[in-house]
Design an enzyme around this catalytic site. Sequence first.
Site, PDB file in Angstrom:
ATOM      1  N   GLU A  29       1.287  -1.178   0.212  1.00  0.00           N
ATOM      2  CA  GLU A  29       0.197  -0.337  -0.058  1.00  0.00           C
ATOM      3  C   GLU A  29       1.352   2.033   0.084  1.00  0.00           C
ATOM      4  O   GLU A  29       0.684   2.236  -0.513  1.00  0.00           O
ATOM      5  CB  GLU A  29      -1.361   0.193   1.217  1.00  0.00           C
ATOM      6  N   TYR A  50      -6.906   6.725   3.512  1.00  0.00           N
ATOM      7  CA  TYR A  50      -6.343   5.104   2.656  1.00  0.00           C
ATOM      8  C   TYR A  50      -6.018   4.653   3.687  1.00  0.00           C
ATOM      9  O   TYR A  50      -6.105   3.519   3.466  1.00  0.00           O
ATOM     10  CB  TYR A  50      -6.054   6.396   1.519  1.00  0.00           C
ATOM     11  N   ASP A  72      -9.339   5.759  -2.113  1.00  0.00           N
ATOM     12  CA  ASP A  72      -8.358   5.999  -3.042  1.00  0.00           C
ATOM     13  C   ASP A  72      -8.974   6.798  -4.325  1.00  0.00           C
ATOM     14  O   ASP A  72      -9.857   7.173  -4.491  1.00  0.00           O
ATOM     15  CB  ASP A  72      -7.738   4.657  -3.452  1.00  0.00           C
TER      16      ASP A  72
END
Length: 350
Positions: A49, A132, A150
């Site tokens: 991520e 996020y 996102d």
Amino acid sequence: MQLSHPAPVDASAVLAWYDRHARDLPWRIAPADRVAGQFPDPYRVWLSEVMLQQTTVATVKSYFTRFTSLWPTVFDLAAAPLDSVLKEWAGLGYYARARNLHACARAVVNDHAGKFPATSAALQTLPGIGSYTSAAIAAICFDEPIAVLDGNLDRVLARYYAVAVPVREAKDELRAALQASVPARAGDFAQAMMDLGATICAPRAAACLLCPIQPGCIATRQGDPTRYPIKPAKADRPVRKGHAFVMVDHAGDVYLQSRPAKGLLGGMTEVPGSDWSAELADVSYPLAADWSHRGQVVHVFTHFRLELEIWSAQVPPETLAGGWWSEPAALRGEALPTLFRKVLAAAGLE
DNA sequence: AATCCGGGGAG
DNA sequence: CTCCCAGGATT
């Protein structure tokens, strides 16, 4: 900006689509390959991520493989020197991510016994983990029923709800609408919506006939989904100019130095150079030598365009201090961002 | 709320 | 060329 009674997304349809079309990604365990109650390794999900922040899947894949090979666990990464992390991150961009990645690994090891916190709220206190990333890890690894928003979702939801203003001005409403749509299997739902944005509801083309949530999409009903999201006015990109100096000693080694720890390309490796300013200043060499002009390097950053004049010379090594000399064969392993690899290439190295 | 912070691939 | 990508930190 208000969404009037936003209808939830049909999460069942999204999950059914995902069960058939989930992309095979190195950090993902497909639903079909996952036994009930099993969740992916938070370390691997976190690493992916962070790498994926403002970075495409295609770019991230090789970096992810390299990192997990060098450092299979958060303990391995925390034990690594920052320098080696920056060297492996070189070329991926947004280098504060690498510094925060390293700091986060050490925080997880030192303050959390090597286990990532299991809630989005706790995750968000760690360096480099914002709204996020915290939501993504919590949903994917810990089954937290939280909205994961996102850039893909910005676009999908802007179309689904026909949001008439730039997404930034409607972020809270979109998050609330998405939160109201989150089903069981929140992690799969999050990844499904992102896959949907990447493959069906793409920026320039929307394959609405294949879309599992097309029936509720207001923009599709209006006729042209691609006119959403509304784009804010783009800022112009100023030009900065400067000089860069590639110095080689009698053995062919190149003089390198470290940039300041913070700011642009913070902590990364460079060759010496002038300040960068709107107008090109007269060249001021770092030392007397037989300098030759090796052309110009143009590099575009997020908020300005850089034009560097490249100079090279052979110099005696004892006249320089503060940096180090690198053999040409070792340049590949240095923490050189793309800009300075271009500079070295212009000087005939690399 | 704005700005700073990389690099690359698609079209 | 333009756009924008599984955003976060800082001011």
